[in-house]
Design an enzyme around this catalytic site. Structure first.
Site, PDB file in Angstrom:
ATOM      1  N   ASP A  61       0.891  -1.168   0.000  1.00 41.10           N
ATOM      2  CA  ASP A  61       0.000   0.000   0.000  1.00 41.10           C
ATOM      3  C   ASP A  61       0.923   1.211   0.000  1.00 41.10           C
ATOM      4  O   ASP A  61       1.550   1.531   1.012  1.00 41.10           O
ATOM      5  CB  ASP A  61      -0.890  -0.003   1.245  1.00 41.10           C
ATOM      6  CG  ASP A  61      -1.751   1.259   1.327  1.00 41.10           C
ATOM      7  OD1 ASP A  61      -1.562   2.192   0.509  1.00 41.10           O
ATOM      8  OD2 ASP A  61      -2.615   1.305   2.217  1.00 41.10           O
ATOM      9  N   SER A 140       0.542  13.925 -13.986  1.00 41.20           N
ATOM     10  CA  SER A 140      -0.608  13.979 -14.903  1.00 41.20           C
ATOM     11  C   SER A 140      -0.620  15.339 -15.577  1.00 41.20           C
ATOM     12  O   SER A 140      -0.060  16.318 -15.048  1.00 41.20           O
ATOM     13  CB  SER A 140      -1.907  13.786 -14.118  1.00 41.20           C
ATOM     14  OG  SER A 140      -3.016  14.144 -14.910  1.00 41.20           O
ATOM     15  N   TYR A 153      -7.226  15.693  -7.031  1.00 38.70           N
ATOM     16  CA  TYR A 153      -6.349  14.896  -7.910  1.00 38.70           C
ATOM     17  C   TYR A 153      -5.301  15.810  -8.538  1.00 38.70           C
ATOM     18  O   TYR A 153      -4.108  15.500  -8.538  1.00 38.70           O
ATOM     19  CB  TYR A 153      -7.197  14.214  -8.986  1.00 38.70           C
ATOM     20  CG  TYR A 153      -6.392  13.385  -9.965  1.00 38.70           C
ATOM     21  CD1 TYR A 153      -5.958  12.097  -9.622  1.00 38.70           C
ATOM     22  CD2 TYR A 153      -6.061  13.863 -11.235  1.00 38.70           C
ATOM     23  CE1 TYR A 153      -5.217  11.333 -10.520  1.00 38.70           C
ATOM     24  CE2 TYR A 153      -5.324  13.112 -12.128  1.00 38.70           C
ATOM     25  CZ  TYR A 153      -4.908  11.848 -11.772  1.00 38.70           C
ATOM     26  OH  TYR A 153      -4.167  11.087 -12.658  1.00 38.70           O
ATOM     27  N   LYS A 157      -1.176  15.696  -8.024  1.00 42.13           N
ATOM     28  CA  LYS A 157      -0.230  15.522  -9.136  1.00 42.13           C
ATOM     29  C   LYS A 157       0.705  16.732  -9.262  1.00 42.13           C
ATOM     30  O   LYS A 157       1.837  16.605  -9.734  1.00 42.13           O
ATOM     31  CB  LYS A 157      -0.995  15.267 -10.436  1.00 42.13           C
ATOM     32  CG  LYS A 157      -1.751  13.935 -10.436  1.00 42.13           C
ATOM     33  CD  LYS A 157      -0.807  12.758 -10.240  1.00 42.13           C
ATOM     34  CE  LYS A 157      -1.481  11.420 -10.427  1.00 42.13           C
ATOM     35  NZ  LYS A 157      -0.543  10.287 -10.285  1.00 42.13           N
TER      36      LYS A 157
END
Ligand SMILES: NC(=O)c1ccc[n+]([C@@H]2O[C@H](COP(=O)([O-])OP(=O)(O)OC[C@H]3O[C@@H](n4cnc5c(N)ncnc54)[C@H](O)[C@@H]3O)[C@@H](O)[C@H]2O)c1
Length: 253
Positions: A61, A140, A153, A157
């Site tokens: 993890d 990203s 998100y 990134k």
């Protein structure tokens, strides 16, 4: 060309699926020994088994610091050093700034950004004593554009990109021969994005193969960029943000 990673030991996180899986397959084909890690044990073990003796799987993890300690201990015991780390595991959760909860924000930052901090720190500690290496962090295009519906998100990134630059400079100043770069894909056809298509639609219709104006590329397009950054061919490339976006970020009106 083959053997571009001959003799190298690479760790790829999130290698049970999508971009990570294709990177693992490409790295093995190019001669690397690859340690695949993922939360998804069944899929990860199946990918590793299909790759034969050059690959093995460890459950991890990436948001858990102890899992990085365990991985470091495994690598030290294995005695083969660490040449390449691809911090690839990540999740995509949708919410704009008005809808985002603090819990989801923390979750995304933990899985997508804490993980890259922990992995990069481990890699620098191991690589600096063994002649160097290459760290490739999967960010990203969301880090570089303004993706309204993916606020946490995008932030996670962005953290990956900024961390990568700071690490590149640190390693250069200390003459570690460790390079650290980030990769910024736009849409990639993987399980992460496939759920977003209307039922009954053929996802391949959305790829750049179908129409160069489409935004979706294939995992192999990203894996080829990762391979280049992982290999010694990119030895003078450090601290860059490599976009894999068919020019999306520089599109005019
Ligand atoms: N698919 C895209 O359009 C796209 C675009 C830009 C960036 N990315 C990034 O590329 C990376 C890979 O994504 P993908 O598209 O291949 O997605 P994917 O869902 O196919 O693969 C992600 C993998 O990460 C694993 N994972 C998730 N959380 C984990 C955790 N806590 N610990 C360990 N493993 C974990 C999953 O089990 C899965 O195998 C991600 O970081 C993603 O943000 C993807």
């Amino acid at each position: 060309m083959s053997g571009r990673l001959q003799g190298k030991l690479a760790v790829i996180t999130g290698a049970a699926s999508g971009i990570g899986e294709v990177c693992a397959r490409l790295f093995v084909a190019e001669g690397a020994q690859v340690v695949l890690t993922d939360l998804n044990v069944e899929a990860g073990e199946a990918v590793a088994a299909s790759l034969g003796a050059q690959a093995c799987f460890l459950r991890q993890d990436v948001s858990d610091p102890q899992s990085w300690d365990a991985l470091a201990a495994y690598l030290v015991e294995r005695g083969s050093g660490l040449d390449v780390l691809v911090n690839n595991a990540g999740v995509l959760l949708k919410a704009n700034i008005e809808d985002e909860s603090l819990d989801q924000w923390h979750k995304l930052l933990r899985i997508n950004a804490d993980s890259v901090f922990l992995g990069t720190r481990m890699a620098v500690r191991l690589m600096k004593d063994s002649g160097g290496g290459s760290i490739v962090n999967i960010s990203s295009l969301a880090a570089l554009l303004g993706l309204e519906d993916y606020v946490a998100y995008s932030a996670s990134k962005g953290a990956v990109a900024a961390l990568s630059r700071a690490v590149a400079v640190h390693c250069r100043k200390h003459k570690y021969r460790i390079r650290c770069n980030s990769v910024h894909p736009d849409g990639v056809m993987t399980p992460m994005t496939l759920g977003g298509y209307p039922k009954g639609m053929d996802p391949s219709a959305f790829t750049i193969d179908a129409d160069p104006m489409n935004r979706m590329c294939l995992p192999g397009d990203v894996a080829n960029a990762v391979l280049y950054l992982a290999s010694d061919e990119s030895r003078a490339i450090n601290g860059i943000e490599m976009r894999v976006d068919s020019g999306q970020a520089v599109m005019g009106i």
